[in-house]
Design an enzyme around this catalytic site. Structure first.
Site, short mmCIF file in Angstrom:
data_model
loop_
_atom_site.label_atom_id
_atom_site.label_comp_id
_atom_site.label_asym_id
_atom_site.label_seq_id
_atom_site.Cartn_x
_atom_site.Cartn_y
_atom_site.Cartn_z
N THR A 120 -10.08 61.60 -36.22
CA THR A 120 -9.04 60.95 -35.43
C THR A 120 -9.49 60.82 -33.98
OG1 THR A 120 -7.37 61.85 -36.88
CG2 THR A 120 -6.62 61.12 -34.69
N CYS A 141 -29.93 83.13 -16.72
CA CYS A 141 -29.85 84.45 -17.30
C CYS A 141 -29.83 84.33 -18.81
CB CYS A 141 -28.58 85.15 -16.85
SG CYS A 141 -28.74 86.05 -15.33
N GLN A 190 -26.63 61.47 -16.76
CA GLN A 190 -26.64 61.62 -15.30
C GLN A 190 -26.86 60.30 -14.58
OE1 GLN A 190 -25.72 64.30 -13.78
NE2 GLN A 190 -25.93 65.88 -15.34
N ASN A 206 -31.20 66.16 -15.28
CA ASN A 206 -30.01 66.83 -14.75
C ASN A 206 -30.32 67.97 -13.79
OD1 ASN A 206 -30.81 67.52 -17.58
ND2 ASN A 206 -29.61 69.34 -17.11
N ALA A 233 -17.93 61.45 -20.52
CA ALA A 233 -16.91 61.14 -19.51
C ALA A 233 -16.89 62.15 -18.37
CB ALA A 233 -15.53 61.07 -20.17
N HIS A 234 -17.10 63.44 -18.70
CA HIS A 234 -16.83 64.46 -17.67
C HIS A 234 -17.87 64.54 -16.55
CE1 HIS A 234 -19.44 68.06 -18.66
NE2 HIS A 234 -19.56 67.41 -19.80
N ALA A 271 -21.72 64.08 -24.85
CA ALA A 271 -23.12 63.69 -24.96
C ALA A 271 -23.92 64.61 -25.87
CB ALA A 271 -23.76 63.63 -23.59
N THR A 272 -23.51 65.85 -26.03
CA THR A 272 -24.20 66.73 -26.97
C THR A 272 -24.12 66.12 -28.36
OG1 THR A 272 -23.76 68.68 -25.64
CG2 THR A 272 -24.24 69.07 -27.96
C1 LIG Z 1 -24.13 67.42 -19.34
C2 LIG Z 1 -25.26 66.81 -20.06
C3 LIG Z 1 -25.26 66.68 -21.45
C4 LIG Z 1 -24.16 67.26 -22.33
O1 LIG Z 1 -23.00 66.52 -22.27
P1 LIG Z 1 -21.64 67.12 -22.87
O2 LIG Z 1 -20.70 65.96 -22.86
O3 LIG Z 1 -21.23 68.19 -21.93
O4 LIG Z 1 -21.91 67.61 -24.23
C5 LIG Z 1 -26.33 66.05 -22.05
N1 LIG Z 1 -27.35 65.57 -21.33
C6 LIG Z 1 -27.40 65.68 -19.99
C7 LIG Z 1 -28.56 65.12 -19.24
C8 LIG Z 1 -26.35 66.31 -19.31
O5 LIG Z 1 -26.43 66.43 -17.98
#
Ligand SMILES: *Cc1c(COP(=O)(O)O)cnc(C)c1O
Length: 404
Positions: free
Chosen positions: A242, A328, A181, A153, A202-203, A73-74
């Site tokens: 890829t 921190c 989220q 989040n 996905a994670h 998502a980044t």
């Molecule tokens: C975790 C998160 C991201 C980042 O997703 P990644 O796949 O870890 O880069 C972006 N936006 C929100 C709201 C998230 O909770």
């Protein structure tokens, strides 16, 4: 019961065993490059990717042609914001977002400001929801994009997404939402909600790390994007490189499972969340819920424990894997920018803990966590002269503190 108890599902989730099993053959037997057009190895990999694309699209009621796979998502947020900014620069240079977005949106906005784009922050209320009438007033003929997260989040607050979508349609402005989220936890429908671009990963939904997607609307309007990664023209030229076939296969499976189990899983998770909150409230005074009381993700609980410094709390309950409301940074302990933005005072912000539960959380774990939290807070407050003074009815604001 395995310790520490994992209550940090907003940070990441374990891969569901069913997802892992589905992915496994794609590391070894079915290892082809989905872009290899000349042989069976490539065709099989491509078919698996296209099947997953449909599974991902189905979860958000999109068409498979509208899904662009990314590394997470980044990257999806970067592609949405930078891609629109570059493509629509002739139309305008104005972007609207909020101060409580994920850093992947905020930092990208800062980078765009350096390139001459103008970024404004739509006001949010004390629960973290965007103020619709203020947002409406901010859109000008120079506005090209509104980027507002679906669900936060840290505090779990859910925005009025369909209303924002409707407003953006009326004003002819593109609407991007970071829905990381929300997907898999609440129903998401890109058409019913007027979403033009949507980021997911996905994670956070029991899939593997390092794979995500950007939904890009193809009709009404057709959204165009400039690529930020070039080379080979994969994903319709929007994201070269890829494809991560096993990751994408796992992502697809995770979406399919999420759609299937959501109606059963979410009430169960919500009940666990409420069980924890009720147990905490029954035993402790001066605990404050951050975020919206009802318009909130079913698995989120963000609480300030007055007179208990968050880091001491975390130290006192090492059997729990949770997040604190302070981060921190290099030298100092900064309170969360999200809590600050919704008006939680610095003192209380420093006492905040985020609990987030999920598919594998049990009642036994929640009961253990509740006991641990209550005992730790009581212990810290017993040692706190401030708490003692407050309980004796001394107004702490009236106390003349000696400067050191
Ligand atoms: C975790 C998160 C991201 C980042 O997703 P990644 O796949 O870890 O880069 C972006 N936006 C929100 C709201 C998230 O909770």
């Amino acid at each position: 019961m395995k310790l520490p108890i994992y209550l940090d599902y907003h940070a990441t989730t374990p891969v569901d065993p069913e997802v892992f099993k589905t992915m496994a053959p794609y590391f070894t037997e079915v290892f082809g490059n989905a872009a290899s057009r000349n042989h069976e190895y490539g065709w099989t990999a491509e078919a698996a990717v296209e099947y997953a694309r449909k599974q991902v699209a189905d979860l958000i009621h999109a068409s498979d042609k509208e899904i662009v796979f990314t590394s997470g998502a980044t990257e999806s947020n970067n592609l949405a914001l930078q891609g629109v900014a570059d493509m629509y620069a002739d139309k305008g240079n104005h972007i609207i977002t909020t101060a409580i977005e994920h850093k992947a949106v905020l930092d990208t906005c800062h980078a765009l400001e350096k390139k001459g784009f103008k970024v404004d922050f739509a006001p949010i209320d004390e629960t973290g929801r965007v103020k619709m009438d203020e947002l409406a007033k901010m859109i000008t003929d120079k506005t090209i994009l509104v980027s507002i997260m679906f669900a936060n989040n840290e505090i779990g607050t859910i925005n009025p997404i369909a209303e924002i979508g409707k407003l953006c349609k009326e004003k002819g402005v593109l609407f991007h939402t970071d829905a990381v989220q929300a997907v898999g936890k609440v129903p998401v429908d890109v058409n019913a909600m007027g979403i033009d671009l949507l980021s997911m990963t996905a994670h956070k939904i029991y899939g593997p790390k390092g794979v995500g997607a950007l939904y890009v609307r193809r009709k009404g309007p057709r959204v165009r994007l400039s690529a930020i990664v070039h080379g080979g023209g994969h994903e319709k030229g929007m994201r070269s490189g890829t494809l991560n076939v096993p990751g994408i296969v796992g992502f697809g499976k995770a979406c399919e499972i999420a759609a299937r189990v959501m109606p059963i899983e979410m009430p169960k998770v919500k009940a666990l969340r409420d069980r924890l909150w009720n147990a905490i409230r029954a035993e402790l005074d001066e605990v404050y819920l951050n975020g919206h009381p009802t318009e909130r993700l079913p698995n989120n609980l963000n609480v300030s424990f007055a007179y208990c410094e968050g880091e001491s709390l975390m130290m006192g309950m090492k059997e729990l894997a949770v997040s604190s409301g302070s981060a921190c940074t290099s030298a100092s302990l900064e309170p969360s920018y999200v809590l600050k933005a919704i008006g939680v005072g610095e003192d209380l912000a420093h006492t905040s803990i985020r609990f987030s539960m999920g598919r594998f959380t049990t009642e036994e774990e929640v009961d253990f966590a509740a006991k641990k939290v209550v005992a730790t807070v009581k212990k810290l407050r017993d040692l706190s002269p401030l708490y003692e003074m407050a309980k004796e009815g001394i107004d702490l604001k009236s106390v003349q503190w000696t400067a050191h």
